[in-house]
Scaffold this active site. Structure first.
Site, PDB file in Angstrom:
ATOM      1  CG  ASP A  54      -0.469  -0.690  -5.029  1.00  0.00           C
ATOM      2  OD1 ASP A  54      -1.014   0.379  -5.439  1.00  0.00           O
ATOM      3  OD2 ASP A  54      -0.752  -1.546  -4.229  1.00  0.00           O
ATOM      4  CD  GLU A  79       1.848   3.525  -1.143  1.00  0.00           C
ATOM      5  OE1 GLU A  79       1.583   2.987   0.025  1.00  0.00           O
ATOM      6  OE2 GLU A  79       0.928   3.646  -1.979  1.00  0.00           O
ATOM      7  CG  ASP A 153      -0.833   6.426  -3.453  1.00  0.00           C
ATOM      8  OD1 ASP A 153      -0.525   5.201  -3.600  1.00  0.00           O
ATOM      9  OD2 ASP A 153      -1.220   6.743  -2.320  1.00  0.00           O
ATOM     10  CB  ILE A 155      -3.850   1.358  -6.024  1.00  0.00           C
ATOM     11  CG1 ILE A 155      -3.811   1.002  -7.385  1.00  0.00           C
ATOM     12  CG2 ILE A 155      -5.307   0.999  -5.596  1.00  0.00           C
ATOM     13  CD1 ILE A 155      -4.129  -0.487  -7.587  1.00  0.00           C
ATOM     14  CG  ASP A 156      -4.515   7.135  -1.472  1.00  0.00           C
ATOM     15  OD1 ASP A 156      -3.597   7.015  -0.711  1.00  0.00           O
ATOM     16  OD2 ASP A 156      -5.469   7.810  -0.970  1.00  0.00           O
ATOM     17  CB  THR A 158      -3.458  -0.716  -1.080  1.00  0.00           C
ATOM     18  OG1 THR A 158      -2.663   0.466  -1.454  1.00  0.00           O
ATOM     19  CG2 THR A 158      -3.247  -2.155  -1.832  1.00  0.00           C
ATOM     20  CG  ASP A 298      -0.602   8.892   0.823  1.00  0.00           C
ATOM     21  OD1 ASP A 298      -1.199   7.981   0.158  1.00  0.00           O
ATOM     22  OD2 ASP A 298      -0.142   8.924   1.844  1.00  0.00           O
TER      23      ASP A 298
END
Length: 375
Positions: A54, A79, A153, A155-156, A158, A298
């Site tokens: 991330d 994020e 984001d 890695i949405d 996670t 997001d």
């Protein structure tokens, strides 16, 4: 705009490769997991995770886009914090260094002196991405980058990325969970109005090669600016029997209220970005979320693509208020430039009123959640 769009798509492709690498190298992946705590913790989940993947992806995007567009430096948010604590208790600042060797040296310290892992990641970070996409080259719309800011984001979804389930059977094309819901989301918005302008969604785990077991990805993009709309996708048609996609944690009251509108066509999936992508791809006509558990990073990229295709994303609570006040025109859509008053940490950028993502406005008008909510 073509240059900025290509830069964001290129950054998403490099990010997808890093995400794939971290999942495919199990020994590497086990080193990368760190639990989110404090104000960075998403209250929706009992246990939430931050991975080095991330953080790396976010910093790669900031570095690569900021290098090409200096006017965007300081206006790229995301994020993740760029601080990472390794198993030795050392808190380190993750960043892309000037050379691959310097980045490998930094990662060597972060990764508990694991030299092979550090070199593997450093090579991926500094690898050049060559895009061969005539559609990107054809984009001629001019938007001054200094008017924009970016939400990332990295890695949405996670949790699904960490669990790594690769073979989840879809229901009417929608996967309830699994790696397919782990996405890279990069969205640009107008600094003044807060309107989403440009979005890139990258699916790193779109397809697994049956021979090599390596993952193949795909990306989507959309632009909506001053009446001009361009996208890599075609607008999906409105189906005669539409469905709605929800979070598995959506309240029973909301689910009961939606059944008269959709019958048994309620679908459930992980990942806010993935559910929005389902609307973009025409797998669902709407995504309804009653809680304030999503964030600007997001929704910005999917929202821009939805707008480019004629759809949108409204603030559910604000739409309810507007409907009760007798407003029947355009409903209040999400914006991205203002933090929530009185909030701290990640909550400053939460979509606190919930949301409804949609593709067809006529569908929104006929099956709008505020109709039954207001009754």
């Amino acid at each position: 705009m073509a240059a900025l769009l290509k830069s964001l798509v290129g950054a998403s492709e490099k990010s997808a490769r890093i995400a794939q690498l971290c999942r495919q190298e199990e020994a590497l992946f086990q080193l990368l997991i760190e639990e989110k705590t404090g104000t960075d913790k998403n209250k929706k989940f009992v246990q939430d995770f931050k991975t080095l993947a991330d953080v790396l992806i976010q910093e790669v995007i900031k570095h690569d886009v900021g290098k090409e567009f200096p006017e965007l430096r300081g206006h790229i948010g995301g994020e993740e914090s760029n601080q990472f604590e390794n198993s030795l208790g050392e808190t380190l600042v993750v960043q892309v260094c000037a050379t691959q060797q310097d980045t490998a040296s930094l990662l060597f310290t972060i990764l508990d002196r694991n030299q092979p892992a550090a070199e593997l990641l450093a090579a991926a970070i500094h690898q050049e991405v060559a895009l061969q996409d005539p559609a990107l080259d054809a984009v001629a719309l001019a938007i001054p980058p200094e008017r924009l800011a970016i939400w990332i984001d990295p890695i949405d979804s996670t949790n699904q990325y960490i669990r790594g389930q690769a073979r989840v059977a879809p229901i009417d094309g929608i996967c309830p969970s699994g790696l397919c819901s782990a996405l890279v989301l990069i969205g640009a918005y107008d600094r003044s109005s807060g309107d989403p302008v440009l979005g890139v969604i990258n699916e790193p785990f779109f397809r697994e090669d049956p021979l090599t077991h390596r993952w193949q990805g795909v990306y989507h993009w959309g632009i909506s600016y001053q009446g001009t709309s361009l996208a890599s996708l075609h607008r999906p048609p409105l189906r005669p029997e539409p469905c709605v996609v929800l979070s598995s944690s959506e309240t029973p009251a909301i689910q009961r209220a939606l059944r008269p509108l959709y019958g048994e066509r309620l679908r459930f999936a992980s990942g806010a970005g993935y559910k929005m992508l389902c609307v973009i791809l025409g797998l669902a006509e709407a995504y309804v979320l009653s809680e304030g558990s999503t964030f600007k990073w997001d929704s910005c990229a999917p929202h821009a693509i939805l707008r480019a295709l004629g759809g949108g994303m409204v603030d559910l609570e604000a739409a309810l208020q507007a409907w009760r006040a007798g407003q029947r025109g355009a409903l209040p859509e999400l914006t991205y430039n203002q933090p929530a008053a009185g909030a701290v940490g990640a909550e400053r950028w939460a979509n606190r009123g919930g949301l409804v993502a949609f593709m067809h406005r006529e569908h929104l008008e006929h099956r709008a959640p505020w109709r039954w909510k207001a009754a």
